[in-house]
Design a protein around this motif. Structure first.
Motif, short mmCIF file in Angstrom:
data_model
loop_
_atom_site.label_atom_id
_atom_site.label_comp_id
_atom_site.label_asym_id
_atom_site.label_seq_id
_atom_site.Cartn_x
_atom_site.Cartn_y
_atom_site.Cartn_z
N SER A 103 5.34 -6.63 5.53
CA SER A 103 5.71 -6.17 3.95
C SER A 103 5.70 -6.78 2.73
O SER A 103 6.83 -7.10 2.66
CB SER A 103 5.62 -3.76 3.95
OG SER A 103 5.42 -4.10 2.24
N VAL A 187 1.07 -4.90 4.57
CA VAL A 187 0.77 -3.42 3.64
C VAL A 187 1.55 -4.29 2.76
O VAL A 187 2.62 -4.89 2.53
CB VAL A 187 2.12 -2.60 3.69
CG1 VAL A 187 1.93 -1.02 3.19
CG2 VAL A 187 1.56 -1.90 5.31
N GLY A 189 2.20 -4.17 -1.98
CA GLY A 189 1.65 -3.03 -3.80
C GLY A 189 0.80 -3.97 -4.27
O GLY A 189 0.03 -5.03 -3.64
N VAL A 213 -1.07 -0.06 -1.35
CA VAL A 213 -1.22 0.29 -1.88
C VAL A 213 -1.70 0.53 -3.59
O VAL A 213 -0.85 -0.17 -4.11
CB VAL A 213 -0.11 0.88 -1.81
CG1 VAL A 213 0.49 2.47 -2.16
CG2 VAL A 213 0.79 0.90 -0.32
N VAL A 220 7.53 -1.93 -2.13
CA VAL A 220 6.34 -0.44 -2.64
C VAL A 220 6.78 0.80 -1.52
O VAL A 220 6.69 1.67 -1.99
CB VAL A 220 4.72 -1.34 -1.19
CG1 VAL A 220 5.77 -1.65 -0.37
CG2 VAL A 220 3.85 -0.09 -1.40
N ALA A 224 6.59 3.99 -4.50
CA ALA A 224 5.13 4.40 -3.36
C ALA A 224 5.50 5.03 -2.03
O ALA A 224 5.44 5.21 -1.03
CB ALA A 224 4.07 4.60 -2.98
N ALA A 227 2.88 7.72 0.32
CA ALA A 227 2.13 6.57 0.55
C ALA A 227 2.54 5.30 1.78
O ALA A 227 2.06 5.66 2.75
CB ALA A 227 2.01 5.10 -0.57
N PHE A 228 3.44 4.95 1.78
CA PHE A 228 4.82 4.19 2.84
C PHE A 228 4.43 4.79 3.89
O PHE A 228 4.46 4.41 5.02
CB PHE A 228 5.32 3.31 2.06
CG PHE A 228 6.46 1.90 3.20
CD1 PHE A 228 5.31 1.05 2.27
CD2 PHE A 228 6.95 2.19 3.79
CE1 PHE A 228 5.94 -0.07 3.22
CE2 PHE A 228 7.56 1.22 4.79
CZ PHE A 228 7.11 0.18 4.08
N ILE A 231 1.72 5.40 5.90
CA ILE A 231 1.33 4.26 7.26
C ILE A 231 1.97 3.82 8.13
O ILE A 231 1.90 3.35 9.21
CB ILE A 231 0.71 2.94 5.47
CG1 ILE A 231 0.36 2.71 4.70
CG2 ILE A 231 0.96 1.74 6.75
CD1 ILE A 231 0.56 2.31 3.37
N PHE A 251 -6.16 4.79 2.26
CA PHE A 251 -5.26 3.54 1.32
C PHE A 251 -6.66 2.56 1.54
O PHE A 251 -7.58 2.76 2.84
CB PHE A 251 -4.31 2.84 1.35
CG PHE A 251 -2.83 4.22 1.83
CD1 PHE A 251 -2.22 4.52 0.77
CD2 PHE A 251 -2.59 4.46 2.65
CE1 PHE A 251 -1.40 5.56 0.05
CE2 PHE A 251 -1.72 5.36 2.99
CZ PHE A 251 -1.06 5.85 1.75
#
Length: 255
Positions: A103, A187, A189, A213, A220, A224, A227-228, A231, A251
């Motif tokens: 990420s 991943v 943002g 995201v 990120v 978030a 959301a992370f 994932i 997403f």
């Protein structure tokens, strides 16, 4: 069908530059509550290891030790600095990584960009407080007070940035992605500025989902966190045998 928690691989989380394992507090708590074993580590020169020198070998030794403590094979999750290190580690020790979640690390750390960041790091270090006020202020503006507290809870490695960036400049994420034959999830943002070379990353692993995201920036996992975490939970379900699984439809994926 979801696998039993006992059958899921554990998760190892690798933090960003100047912060520590404390940045992953929300993910560790949420993953643990979901029945997933999760561990966040401090890299050399960071967190409980502030004052130690940083090197790639020392960083990989820390990851080695953590993976051994978790049973020898993990879902490896890294953000920013942790993303670069996790990609390089997976390329060197693919047998230890069931699935790689990389990420906020989609600019190759070379050339003018890296030199500019190192110059900025040296300038900040010359400030009277070595950049403490600037770091705290930027963290609050970037992620809010609660997440900024998580960033700083393990200590801020004010003096480690230049040597850490120099070491990261020795990595080769594109080649490492090609060497690692396990599943990869990217991943980022939508507002992340570390996306200059994302086409090269995607070309190295064209089958890998590229999860964006919405409204999230570079950090990120902190901007978030729910959301992370979702994932990462999807990634745990996908590894190691259900490698064809896709992330949830919550997403957008460019992969």
């Amino acid at each position: 069908m979801d696998r039993d928690p006992a059958q899921r691989p554990p998760v190892l989380l690798v933090h960003g530059i100047r912060t520590s394992r404390s940045m992953w507090r929300g993910q560790v708590e949420a993953l643990t509550a979901a029945g997933v074993t999760a561990l966040a580590i401090d890299l050399p020169a960071h967190g409980d290891r502030i004052g130690e020198p940083f090197s790639l070998d020392a960083a990989f030794a820390a990851i080695d030790d953590a993976i051994a403590s978790l049973g020898g094979r993990v879902v490896l999750v890294g953000l920013s600095l942790g993303g670069y290190l996790s990609i390089e580690y997976a390329g060197r020790r693919p047998e230890k990584v069931a699935l790689l979640v990389a990420s906020s690390c989609f600019t190759v750390p070379k050339g003018v960009g890296l030199a500019g960041y190192r110059g900025l790091a040296r300038a900040i270090r010359r400030l009277p407080d070595r950049g403490s006020w600037l770091n705290d202020t930027m963290a609050r503006l970037a992620v809010g007070q609660a997440a900024a507290t998580d960033i700083g809870a393990g200590g801020v490695a004010l003096d480690a940035m230049d040597e850490t960036l120099a070491a990261v400049g020795q990595t080769d994420p594109i080649s490492s992605l090609a060497r690692y034959d396990g599943p990869v999830w990217f991943v980022t943002g939508a507002l992340d500025h570390f996306r200059l070379d994302q086409r090269r990353y995607r070309a190295a692993r064209p089958e890998a989902p590229f999860i964006v995201v919405p409204r999230a920036s570079h950090l990120v996992s902190l901007v978030a966190p729910e959301a992370f975490t979702r994932i990462v939970l999807d990634a745990v379900q996908a590894a190691p045998d259900d490698v064809a699984a896709e992330p949830s439809d919550d997403f957008p994926s460019e992969g």
